[in-house]
Motif scaffolding. Structure first.
Motif, PDB file in Angstrom:
ATOM      1  N   MET A   1      99.335  -5.969  37.950  1.00 33.36           N
ATOM      2  CA  MET A   1      99.572  -4.568  38.302  1.00 33.36           C
ATOM      3  C   MET A   1     100.904  -4.379  39.028  1.00 33.36           C
ATOM      4  O   MET A   1     101.641  -3.433  38.739  1.00 33.36           O
ATOM      5  CB  MET A   1      98.420  -4.028  39.140  1.00 33.36           C
ATOM      6  CG  MET A   1      97.144  -3.813  38.356  1.00 33.36           C
ATOM      7  SD  MET A   1      95.940  -2.791  39.246  1.00 33.36           S
ATOM      8  CE  MET A   1      95.579  -3.830  40.644  1.00 33.36           C
ATOM      9  N   VAL A   2     101.209  -5.278  39.957  1.00 35.20           N
ATOM     10  CA  VAL A   2     102.468  -5.142  40.694  1.00 35.20           C
ATOM     11  C   VAL A   2     103.652  -5.391  39.772  1.00 35.20           C
ATOM     12  O   VAL A   2     104.653  -4.657  39.810  1.00 35.20           O
ATOM     13  CB  VAL A   2     102.497  -6.100  41.901  1.00 35.20           C
ATOM     14  CG1 VAL A   2     103.885  -6.140  42.517  1.00 35.20           C
ATOM     15  CG2 VAL A   2     101.482  -5.655  42.942  1.00 35.20           C
TER      16      VAL A   2
ATOM     17  N   CYS B   1     106.138  -1.649  47.298  1.00 31.86           N
ATOM     18  CA  CYS B   1     104.956  -2.430  46.909  1.00 31.86           C
ATOM     19  C   CYS B   1     104.437  -3.258  48.078  1.00 31.86           C
ATOM     20  O   CYS B   1     103.225  -3.420  48.242  1.00 31.86           O
ATOM     21  CB  CYS B   1     105.289  -3.342  45.732  1.00 31.86           C
ATOM     22  SG  CYS B   1     105.530  -2.480  44.170  1.00 31.86           S
TER      23      CYS B   1
ATOM     24  N   PHE C   1      96.395  -8.747  40.654  1.00 34.11           N
ATOM     25  CA  PHE C   1      97.425  -8.261  41.581  1.00 34.11           C
ATOM     26  C   PHE C   1      98.807  -8.396  40.949  1.00 34.11           C
ATOM     27  O   PHE C   1      99.579  -7.433  40.897  1.00 34.11           O
ATOM     28  CB  PHE C   1      97.364  -9.045  42.892  1.00 34.11           C
ATOM     29  CG  PHE C   1      98.417  -8.642  43.897  1.00 34.11           C
ATOM     30  CD1 PHE C   1      98.138  -7.695  44.863  1.00 34.11           C
ATOM     31  CD2 PHE C   1      99.690  -9.220  43.876  1.00 34.11           C
ATOM     32  CE1 PHE C   1      99.110  -7.313  45.794  1.00 34.11           C
ATOM     33  CE2 PHE C   1     100.666  -8.857  44.790  1.00 34.11           C
ATOM     34  CZ  PHE C   1     100.369  -7.901  45.753  1.00 34.11           C
TER      35      PHE C   1
ATOM     36  N   MET D   1      98.088   3.117  38.382  1.00 34.80           N
ATOM     37  CA  MET D   1      97.078   2.189  38.869  1.00 34.80           C
ATOM     38  C   MET D   1      95.794   2.327  38.071  1.00 34.80           C
ATOM     39  O   MET D   1      95.153   1.316  37.720  1.00 34.80           O
ATOM     40  CB  MET D   1      96.803   2.400  40.361  1.00 34.80           C
ATOM     41  CG  MET D   1      95.738   1.456  40.898  1.00 34.80           C
ATOM     42  SD  MET D   1      95.551   1.495  42.701  1.00 34.80           S
ATOM     43  CE  MET D   1      96.989   0.539  43.188  1.00 34.80           C
TER      44      MET D   1
ATOM     45  N   ARG E   1     104.209  -2.322  37.717  1.00 36.64           N
ATOM     46  CA  ARG E   1     104.803  -1.221  38.488  1.00 36.64           C
ATOM     47  C   ARG E   1     106.285  -1.472  38.743  1.00 36.64           C
ATOM     48  O   ARG E   1     107.129  -0.567  38.592  1.00 36.64           O
ATOM     49  CB  ARG E   1     104.070  -1.066  39.815  1.00 36.64           C
ATOM     50  CG  ARG E   1     104.671   0.019  40.689  1.00 36.64           C
ATOM     51  CD  ARG E   1     103.847   0.277  41.904  1.00 36.64           C
ATOM     52  NE  ARG E   1     104.444   1.328  42.718  1.00 36.64           N
ATOM     53  CZ  ARG E   1     103.869   1.814  43.818  1.00 36.64           C
ATOM     54  NH1 ARG E   1     102.708   1.361  44.216  1.00 36.64           N
ATOM     55  NH2 ARG E   1     104.465   2.768  44.510  1.00 36.64           N
TER      56      ARG E   1
ATOM     57  N   SER F   1      92.546  -5.011  43.069  1.00 36.28           N
ATOM     58  CA  SER F   1      92.461  -6.256  42.313  1.00 36.28           C
ATOM     59  C   SER F   1      91.082  -6.895  42.503  1.00 36.28           C
ATOM     60  O   SER F   1      90.505  -7.444  41.558  1.00 36.28           O
ATOM     61  CB  SER F   1      93.536  -7.234  42.785  1.00 36.28           C
ATOM     62  OG  SER F   1      94.821  -6.692  42.626  1.00 36.28           O
TER      63      SER F   1
ATOM     64  N   ILE G   1      96.640  -2.562  46.832  1.00 33.91           N
ATOM     65  CA  ILE G   1      96.626  -3.208  45.522  1.00 33.91           C
ATOM     66  C   ILE G   1      95.684  -4.401  45.535  1.00 33.91           C
ATOM     67  O   ILE G   1      94.986  -4.673  44.551  1.00 33.91           O
ATOM     68  CB  ILE G   1      98.049  -3.624  45.107  1.00 33.91           C
ATOM     69  CG1 ILE G   1      98.976  -2.406  45.126  1.00 33.91           C
ATOM     70  CG2 ILE G   1      98.052  -4.236  43.711  1.00 33.91           C
ATOM     71  CD1 ILE G   1     100.448  -2.749  44.977  1.00 33.91           C
TER      72      ILE G   1
END
Length: 286
Positions: A117-118, A269, A114, A85, A121, A280, A276
Motif C-alpha cells: 500500500m505504501v 507516509c 504495508f 487506501m 501511494r 495492514s 497504514i
C-alpha cells in the motif's frame, strides 16, 4: 529432463493453471487501471460482496480510524479512509481470500500489505515528477501495488520452500528473497508474478514491473515505470522498518525525480505510518 528443471516446469504449469480471479477482483483491477474512478463506482463494486463490505466498514470503524461516529456504508468508509487506501484494501482482501499465503510460516503478511500500500501511494504521488509527468498516476499505483504478488502465490503453492526463502531477513530485500527462492524452488517471485499477470490478464506495465522492479539496471520496456516502482519499493520497506533510505543520485537523475519531492511524500507516509499499519493488520487477519 533433469529433475530440477522438471520440477520447475511443473511449478510453472501450476501457476499457469491457477483459477481466474473472482469477478469482483477482476472488475476491481480494471477499475484500478482506469483513470478518474469515482467514489460511488467503487462503493457499488465493493457492495456486491457482503463479506468484503463488512470488512471494509470494519476497518473504517477501528479505534485508530474511527471518529466520534460509526460509519455504516462503504461510501462513508471511503470518505473516512480515502479512495486509494480502500481500493488497495479491497483488492488485498480479495486476493487473500482467493489464495492461502498463511501456509508459509515465515511470511509476514502485515509487512507485505504495508509495503504494497505504501509503495503504491508513493508511486502515485511521485509519478507526476518523473520526466515532467509522463507517467500515468493510476498506472504507477497499480504496478507498485501488485509488484510482489508473486510472493503471495508462491507462499500458497510452495509454502515449505518459501518458508526457507523468507527466513531471517529474506522478506525485506527483493534481491535476497529472489536469490533464495531460486535456490529453493528454481524460480522466484519475479517470474511467478509475470506468469500470474499473464494468467490474470493484468496490464503489461504491471507485469513488467513485477518482473524487473528490483533490477536498478533494467533498460527495457516501461523502464521509467519500473525504475519508479523499484525506488518506491525500497522506500516502503524502509518506512516499515523505520529506518532511513535515500535513492542514489544516479537513479533520481535517470527518473528526473527531485530529491525534495521524494522527501516530502515519504514524510507524509511516515506521519501516517500507524494508520497504514492498522489497515495492514486488518488485511492480513484470517
Amino acid at each position: 529432463m533433469p529433475e530440477r528443471l522438471d520440477t520447475k516446469a511443473g511449478r510453472i504449469r501450476r501457476l499457469q493453471d491457477l483459477p481466474p480471479l473472482p469477478q469482483v477482483a477482476d472488475s476491481l483491477l480494471r477499475e484500478l487501471a482506469a483513470d478518474g474512478a469515482a467514489i460511488g463506482q467503487l462503493a457499488d463494486l465493493i457492495g456486491t460482496e457482503p463479506a468484503l463490505t463488512a470488512r471494509v466498514i470494519g476497518v473504517a470503524n477501528t479505534a485508530y480510524f474511527g471518529g466520534s461516529r460509526q460509519v455504516f456504508s462503504v461510501q462513508a468508509a471511503i470518505s473516512r479512509l480515502g479512495l486509494n487506501m480502500v481500493r488497495g484494501l479491497a483488492l488485498g482482501l480479495l486476493i487473500n481470500d482467493h489464495l492461502s499465503p498463511r501456509r508459509c510460516r515465515s511470511l509476514d503478511l502485515d509487512r507485505y500489505w504495508f509495503v504494497s500500500m505504501v509503495g503504491a501511494r508513493l508511486a502515485r504521488e511521485l509519478s507526476r515528477y518523473v520526466e515532467s509527468g509522463t507517467l500515468a498516476a493510476d498506472q504507477a499505483y497499480l504496478s507498485a501495488l501488485l509488484r510482489q504478488l508473486g510472493v503471495i502465490v508462491l507462499c500458497d503453492l510452495e509454502p515449505q520452500g518459501m518458508d526457507k526463502a523468507l527466513a531471517g531477513n529474506g522478506q525485506d530485500d527483493a534481491r535476497v528473497m529472489a536469490a533464495r527462492a531460486q535456490r529453493e524452488l528454481g524460480l522466484d517471485h519475479h517470474m511467478a508474478g509475470r506468469i500470474l499477470a499473464e494468467r490474470w490478464h493484468l496490464p503489461a506495465e504491471a507485469a513488467t514491473a513485477m518482473r524487473h522492479y528490483a533490477d536498478p539496471g533494467y533498460r527495457g520496456d516501461h523502464q521509467l515505470l519500473v525504475g519508479l516502482v523499484g525506488v518506491c519499493d525500497t522506500l516502503a520497506e524502509s518506512l516499515f522498518d523505520q529506518v532511513e533510505a535515500c535513492p542514489t543520485v544516479e537513479i533520481l537523475d535517470r527518473l528526473d525525480l527531485p530529491a525534495s519531492a521524494v522527501d516530502k511524500v515519504v514524510e507524509v507516509c511516515r506521519e501516517q505510518r500507524d494508520a497504514i499499519v492498522a489497515a495492514s493488520r486488518q488485511m492480513s487477519a484470517p
